[in-house]
Design an enzyme around this catalytic site. Structure first.
Site, PDB file in Angstrom:
ATOM      1  N   SER A  93       4.175   4.977  -3.558  1.00 53.69           N
ATOM      2  CA  SER A  93       5.419   4.777  -2.805  1.00 53.69           C
ATOM      3  C   SER A  93       6.373   3.899  -3.618  1.00 53.69           C
ATOM      4  O   SER A  93       6.764   4.259  -4.722  1.00 53.69           O
ATOM      5  CB  SER A  93       5.110   4.192  -1.430  1.00 53.69           C
ATOM      6  OG  SER A  93       6.261   4.166  -0.617  1.00 53.69           O
ATOM      7  N   HIS A 196       8.753   8.306   4.486  1.00 58.63           N
ATOM      8  CA  HIS A 196       8.302   9.532   3.807  1.00 58.63           C
ATOM      9  C   HIS A 196       8.275  10.743   4.742  1.00 58.63           C
ATOM     10  O   HIS A 196       7.416  11.618   4.620  1.00 58.63           O
ATOM     11  CB  HIS A 196       6.935   9.307   3.153  1.00 58.63           C
ATOM     12  CG  HIS A 196       6.904   8.113   2.262  1.00 58.63           C
ATOM     13  ND1 HIS A 196       7.684   8.029   1.125  1.00 58.63           N
ATOM     14  CD2 HIS A 196       6.247   6.927   2.365  1.00 58.63           C
ATOM     15  CE1 HIS A 196       7.482   6.854   0.560  1.00 58.63           C
ATOM     16  NE2 HIS A 196       6.634   6.171   1.290  1.00 58.63           N
TER      17      HIS A 196
END
Length: 328
Positions: A93, A196
């Site tokens: 991430s 996300h």
């Protein structure tokens, strides 16, 4: 064969930057990164409590700055050198921004500017409506994914063979917790929103506008970057940066990254501070691979030895060439 990995949001802990400030030059470097990010990294990394540094706009710049700082100290003041001493480099991430800095794709200043835009845009998107995330641990993968879809949620993180993170509406997350898949546990995560996923589309657009103006380089040395986008192996800096932008509103597939490590014959994984999350996943999924955490200055000697042992391509020793057919 060495992989250096950079952790994502949630790895931060109160006071975790304090030990690094005892080293020469670190305070000045963090002050410069603070200016670039518009965040007081020294205060938040030494004094702020857990709730304060859970804020997306604080946590993400802290994590990127911590990774750059640890890498700088590991290789004597040039974090780019840490990236070139690895055979593979990856981040989870927001850790992909750290990896971009360590590889030379982004300068330290641009990495901090990028993560500042990213974190603020994601925080704004998360505040638009009540959303959340939950880790689904255990169970059958197909049944877990089916349950996530049935509840109107999305698999935001594919972390390992045994862990998928679901994201979406807060009420749908509550329903999944109340009705978990067979043989699985569902754990609510203390996050601000459904990262996300499609809920982050506005943040993706804002980040794309910013990165269009940023100078980018190809990775230094012979170290390809492994992307969260299905483990794609990259040597093109612009492609990597484009995928970092897409990642904001797309799933993070860390399991795919670990598959690449296995396919490439990685023998050692070094996780940059604040370390432990990614080596923990590797401990379960990559049996037999040596693991090393770099959390404090006290770990620097061990981390240096680890680089010497596993980074053979970069310390004067030869190793077998990588089979190009193993790329995915």
């Amino acid at each position: 064969m060495l992989a250096i990995v950079c952790p994502g949001q949630g790895a931060q802990k109160p006071g975790f930057l304090s030990p690094w400030l005892e080293l020469t030059g670190v305070r000045e470097a963090l002050a410069s990164m603070s200016d670039a990010a518009g965040v007081d990294l020294i205060r938040h990394g030494t004094e702020s409590d857990a709730e304060t540094i859970r804020d997306t706009a604080v946590a993400q710049p802290l994590l990127v700055a911590a990774g750059i700082t640890a890498a700088d100290c590991l290789v004597g003041g040039d974090g780019f050198a840490a990236g070139t001493q690895a055979d593979l480099l990856a981040g989870h991430s927001v850790g992909e921004v750290t990896a971009a800095a360590l590889s030379g794709v982004l300068s330290t200043e641009d990495a901090m500017r990028l993560v500042a835009v990213r974190s603020r845009a994601m925080a704004t998107a998360a505040a638009a409506e009540p959303t959340s995330m939950a880790a689904v641990v255990g169970g059958n993968r197909e049944e877990v994914l089916a349950a996530i879809e049935q509840h109107g949620l999305a698999p935001a993180n594919i972390n390992s063979a045994a862990q998928v993170v679901a994201a979406g509406g807060a009420e749908q997350i509550k329903a999944l917790i109340a009705e978990p898949p067979a043989k699985a546990r569902v754990i609510l995560l203390q996050v601000a929103g459904a990262f996300h996923t499609r809920y982050m589309a506005p943040a993706r657009g804002e980040l794309a506008d910013f990165t269009a103006q940023v100078s980018v380089n190809d990775p230094l040395g012979q170290c390809p970057l492994v992307s969260n986008a299905g483990g794609e192996i990259l040597t093109d800096g612009r492609r990597y940066l484009d995928l970092i932008v897409d990642q904001v509103a797309s799933p993070v597939d860390w399991e795919a990254c670990m598959r690449v490590f296995a396919q490439r014959g990685v023998t050692g994984i070094l996780e940059i501070a604040p370390a432990g999350t990614l080596t923990g996943l590797a401990k379960r999924d990559l049996k037999g691979v040596a693991l090393q955490n770099l959390n404090t200055p006290g770990d620097l000697d061990a981390a240096t030895d680890f680089l010497n042992e596993h980074g053979e391509n970069h310390f004067g020793e030869s190793s077998d060439e990588v089979d190009p057919d193993k790329e995915n």
